[in-house]
Design an enzyme around this catalytic site. Structure first.
Site, PDB file in Angstrom:
ATOM      1  N   LYS A   1       0.889  -1.167   0.000  1.00 24.91           N
ATOM      2  CA  LYS A   1       0.000   0.000   0.000  1.00 24.91           C
ATOM      3  C   LYS A   1       0.930   1.222   0.000  1.00 24.91           C
ATOM      4  CE  LYS A   1      -1.679   3.056   2.049  1.00 24.91           C
ATOM      5  NZ  LYS A   1      -1.562   4.504   1.694  1.00 24.91           N
TER       6      LYS A   1
ATOM      7  N   GLU B   1      10.002   1.761  10.540  1.00 23.87           N
ATOM      8  CA  GLU B   1      11.011   2.796  10.321  1.00 23.87           C
ATOM      9  C   GLU B   1      10.272   4.117  10.415  1.00 23.87           C
ATOM     10  OE1 GLU B   1      12.708   5.520   9.299  1.00 23.87           O
ATOM     11  OE2 GLU B   1      13.031   4.900   7.225  1.00 23.87           O
TER      12      GLU B   1
ATOM     13  N   CYS C   1      13.690  10.604   6.476  1.00 28.56           N
ATOM     14  CA  CYS C   1      13.666  10.048   7.832  1.00 28.56           C
ATOM     15  C   CYS C   1      15.006  10.248   8.525  1.00 28.56           C
ATOM     16  CB  CYS C   1      13.289   8.579   7.786  1.00 28.56           C
ATOM     17  SG  CYS C   1      14.182   7.658   6.537  1.00 28.56           S
TER      18      CYS C   1
HETATM   19  P1  NAP Z   1       1.813   8.551   7.783  1.00 31.99           P
HETATM   20  O1  NAP Z   1       0.397   8.890   7.964  1.00 31.99           O
HETATM   21  O2  NAP Z   1       2.470   7.700   8.803  1.00 31.99           O
HETATM   22  O3  NAP Z   1       1.938   7.867   6.328  1.00 31.99           O
HETATM   23  C1  NAP Z   1       2.803   6.804   6.003  1.00 31.99           C
HETATM   24  C2  NAP Z   1       2.029   5.692   5.299  1.00 31.99           C
HETATM   25  O4  NAP Z   1       1.088   5.116   6.210  1.00 31.99           O
HETATM   26  C3  NAP Z   1       1.216   6.174   4.114  1.00 31.99           C
HETATM   27  O5  NAP Z   1       1.211   5.185   3.105  1.00 31.99           O
HETATM   28  C4  NAP Z   1      -0.159   6.334   4.721  1.00 31.99           C
HETATM   29  O6  NAP Z   1      -1.202   6.310   3.779  1.00 31.99           O
HETATM   30  C5  NAP Z   1      -0.205   5.138   5.639  1.00 31.99           C
HETATM   31  N1  NAP Z   1      -1.235   5.233   6.686  1.00 31.99           N
HETATM   32  C6  NAP Z   1      -1.781   6.347   7.231  1.00 31.99           C
HETATM   33  N2  NAP Z   1      -2.710   6.022   8.144  1.00 31.99           N
HETATM   34  C7  NAP Z   1      -2.749   4.679   8.200  1.00 31.99           C
HETATM   35  C8  NAP Z   1      -3.516   3.742   8.952  1.00 31.99           C
HETATM   36  N3  NAP Z   1      -4.445   4.120   9.838  1.00 31.99           N
HETATM   37  N4  NAP Z   1      -3.296   2.430   8.747  1.00 31.99           N
HETATM   38  C9  NAP Z   1      -2.373   2.010   7.872  1.00 31.99           C
HETATM   39  N5  NAP Z   1      -1.643   2.850   7.110  1.00 31.99           N
HETATM   40  C10 NAP Z   1      -1.812   4.169   7.279  1.00 31.99           C
HETATM   41  O7  NAP Z   1       2.685   9.858   7.621  1.00 31.99           O
HETATM   42  P2  NAP Z   1       2.237  11.246   6.934  1.00 31.99           P
HETATM   43  O8  NAP Z   1       0.899  11.667   7.417  1.00 31.99           O
HETATM   44  O9  NAP Z   1       2.406  11.069   5.474  1.00 31.99           O
HETATM   45  O10 NAP Z   1       3.343  12.222   7.501  1.00 31.99           O
HETATM   46  C11 NAP Z   1       3.230  12.716   8.829  1.00 31.99           C
HETATM   47  C12 NAP Z   1       4.584  12.784   9.500  1.00 31.99           C
HETATM   48  O11 NAP Z   1       5.172  11.485   9.562  1.00 31.99           O
HETATM   49  C13 NAP Z   1       5.628  13.618   8.770  1.00 31.99           C
HETATM   50  O12 NAP Z   1       5.517  14.966   9.055  1.00 31.99           O
HETATM   51  C14 NAP Z   1       6.908  13.009   9.274  1.00 31.99           C
HETATM   52  O13 NAP Z   1       7.255  13.557  10.503  1.00 31.99           O
HETATM   53  C15 NAP Z   1       6.568  11.552   9.447  1.00 31.99           C
HETATM   54  N6  NAP Z   1       7.010  10.729   8.283  1.00 31.99           N
HETATM   55  C16 NAP Z   1       8.111   9.973   8.398  1.00 31.99           C
HETATM   56  C17 NAP Z   1       8.541   9.226   7.301  1.00 31.99           C
HETATM   57  C18 NAP Z   1       9.763   8.383   7.358  1.00 31.99           C
HETATM   58  O14 NAP Z   1      10.402   8.173   6.339  1.00 31.99           O
HETATM   59  N7  NAP Z   1      10.099   7.822   8.481  1.00 31.99           N
HETATM   60  C19 NAP Z   1       7.856   9.269   6.107  1.00 31.99           C
HETATM   61  C20 NAP Z   1       6.694  10.044   6.032  1.00 31.99           C
HETATM   62  C21 NAP Z   1       6.298  10.756   7.117  1.00 31.99           C
HETATM   63  P3  NAP Z   1      -1.739   7.660   3.071  1.00 31.99           P
HETATM   64  O15 NAP Z   1      -0.683   8.712   3.216  1.00 31.99           O
HETATM   65  O16 NAP Z   1      -1.940   7.237   1.680  1.00 31.99           O
HETATM   66  O17 NAP Z   1      -3.003   8.038   3.762  1.00 31.99           O
END
Ligand code: NAP
Ligand code: MG
Length: 489
Positions: free
Chosen positions: A183, A258, A292
């Site tokens: 996903k 991660e 990250c």
């Molecule tokens: P996120 O919500 O954790 O998104 C990461 C992945 O998880 C996306 O594919 C997202 O899908 C999915 N996801 C979201 N809610 C979920 C749920 N309830 N069940 C299963 N999967 C779910 O992160 P974000 O909202 O994009 O970003 C928020 C913050 O996270 C950023 O500001 C940053 O601090 C952190 N982040 C960290 C990394 C990293 O590389 N470690 C990467 C991204 C973000 P959808 O986005 O398609 O809804």
């Protein structure tokens, strides 16, 4: 983007990719995809949901028990290496897709596609070189361990490096014989969707690699709770990481997480500043800080503070954000929400009276509607302040002074995270002592490699997550060990 691209028709959704074929999502809905540098819709993806996830998990199970599961390690490796080659053959096409979807500079998108190919080359080559061992036991016994795939693995990746994340999570899972369901993130997933087609072209059997695009709370939630999934690999926020681990626990399976970091670059007085400077700045500017392992804390020994900060200020002031084609230091942030998040950290810094030491700029000609922010340098940042402790996920660097080696280590370890770190000194003994005491999954000495190194085990501790990806360590995580004990006398 130029006028020609911005007026091009919106690309239609391909669907969900199951059994090597596109089919519409059961919901019939699609999701608009924005080009962050343009602030405009340029494509659509299918809104996959629970029924699509279920179909994908069933396809993966059939593959695991069928053609894919029967392949030898050599043949799995050949298929992955072939996919690596196909990615290289399509590098220009994939670079453009990745750049527009994420808004990263073309140079960075190109490097990301090459890295994606490397994942399939590396793990393709490793597939038949990863094995168990025999164990000396009692007389009359033969004992061997075998590394078995988990079975069906579920993968969730974020939007910051869609191509690299695709390779990082899927290549080792496939190399060890798992059948996979991915996903990807709704904000940027067009490259993974295109590479899925190349995987079918490479000859991956039906059901080995399935992709269900959709939103996290629907497709993602259905995947992490599906009882047919044997292992989960997640990269994203700590908040969703907790949900993944909770769902994994309910199904009695394990997962790798991660979850980002607040990685320190520790600069001692004897730093070779000319050599260090590009890395100190690039570590936070790469991918507009949406990495990250971004080096988001610059820890500087007090004796060297003025000299180091002056050099960083000079460089920071020249930084420019622009469109992929402008190919400058950084692109736009991924979406308006992320832009607002970064701006709110900056507003809070102003309220807290933290000096803004320098900032870059947004290039003339960058579209007004794009989600650009100028990179910002703050310091000195008090250690208890949110800017010193929390992940901004944007181009914001916090400078924090320290007294001596012990203080450097305590400060480096002073957040809830522990992903990577950089140590800059010409004293090899000190570098080694510090590297061994810093809480992180990777420590660079006189270098900093945010996101780099397919061969290098990577992952965090505590709030940065657990499990190791990349390198042979990933093959351990994507398998389980069976010990076979044979009494022959
Ligand atoms: P996120 O919500 O954790 O998104 C990461 C992945 O998880 C996306 O594919 C997202 O899908 C999915 N996801 C979201 N809610 C979920 C749920 N309830 N069940 C299963 N999967 C779910 O992160 P974000 O909202 O994009 O970003 C928020 C913050 O996270 C950023 O500001 C940053 O601090 C952190 N982040 C960290 C990394 C990293 O590389 N470690 C990467 C991204 C973000 P959808 O986005 O398609 O809804
Ligand atoms: Mg996008």
């Amino acid at each position: 983007m130029n006028d020609k691209t911005s007026q091009a028709p919106v690309q239609k959704a391909k669907g969900v990719f199951i059994d090597n074929q596109w089919r519409p999502a059961k919901s019939g809905r699609v999701i608009d995809v924005y080009a962050p540098a343009e602030g405009a819709v340029f494509a659509q993806i299918a809104a996959g949901g629970a029924e699509d996830i279920d179909a994908a998990v069933q396809a993966a199970r059939r593959a695991h028990e069928g053609a894919w599961g029967r392949l030898t390690a050599v043949d799995r490796g050949r298929l992955l290496s072939k996919l690596g080659q196909l990615i290289l053959d399509h590098v220009d096409e994939l670079t453009l897709i990745e750049a527009r979807d994420t808004s990263k500079p073309l140079r960075q998108a190109h490097a990301d596609i090459l890295a994606c190919a490397r994942y399939f080359e590396f793990f393709g080559g490793a597939a038949d070189k990863f094995h168990g061992e025999t164990i000396p036991f009692m007389n009359g016994y033969f004992v061997a361990t075998e590394r078995e795939p988990h079975g069906v693995t579920g993968h969730i990746i974020p939007w910051n490096y869609p191509a690299q994340m695709f390779g990082r999570t899927l290549a080792p899972a496939l190399a060890t014989g798992n059948a996979t369901v991915l996903k990807p993130a709704e904000d940027a997933c067009l490259t993974p969707l295109r590479i899925a087609e190349l995987a079918a072209e490479a000859g991956l059997p039906e059901g080995a690699l399935n992709i269900v695009p959709g939103i996290g709370s629907e497709a993602g939630a259905a995947l992490i709770s599906h009882p047919g999934v044997d292992f989960l690999s997640f990269t994203g926020s700590p908040e969703v990481g907790v949900m993944v681990q909770t769902e994994a626990a309910k199904n009695h399976i394990t997962c790798t997480l991660e979850l980002g970091g607040k990685s320190p670059q520790i600069v001692f007085d004897d730093v070779d500043l000319d050599a260090a400077l590009p890395s100190l700045v690039n570590a936070i500017v790469q991918n507009a800080g949406q990495t990250c392992s971004a080096g988001s804390r610059l820890l500087v020994e007090k004796k060297a503070y003025d000299r180091v900060v002056e050099a960083v200020i000079a460089r920071f002031s020249t930084l420019k954000a622009g469109t992929p084609e402008m190919d400058l230091d950084l692109g736009a942030l991924i979406n308006p929400r992320q832009k607002k998040r970064v701006e709110s950290f900056c507003a809070r810094a102003a309220d807290d009276g933290i000096p803004l030491l320098a900032q870059g700029s947004v290039a003339d000609g960058a579209p007004q509607a794009g989600y650009f922010v100028a990179p910002k340098l703050y310091g000195p940042v008090p250690r208890a302040n949110t800017l010193a402790r929390d992940e901004v996920f944007g181009p914001v660097l916090s400078v924090i002074p320290f007294d001596d080696e012990a203080d450097a280590i305590a400060t480096a370890n002073g957040t809830d995270f522990g992903l990577i770190a950089g140590v800059w000194t010409q004293d090899a003994k000190r570098a080694t002592r510090v590297a061994r005491k810093v809480r992180a999954g990777q420590v660079y000495v006189n270098a900093y490699g945010a996101g780099g190194g397919i061969e290098l085990p990577f992952g965090g501790v505590r709030k940065s997550g657990h499990g190791r990806e990349k390198g042979f360590a990933a093959l351990h995580d994507f398998t389980t060990m069976k010990t076979i004990i044979v009494k022959h006398d």
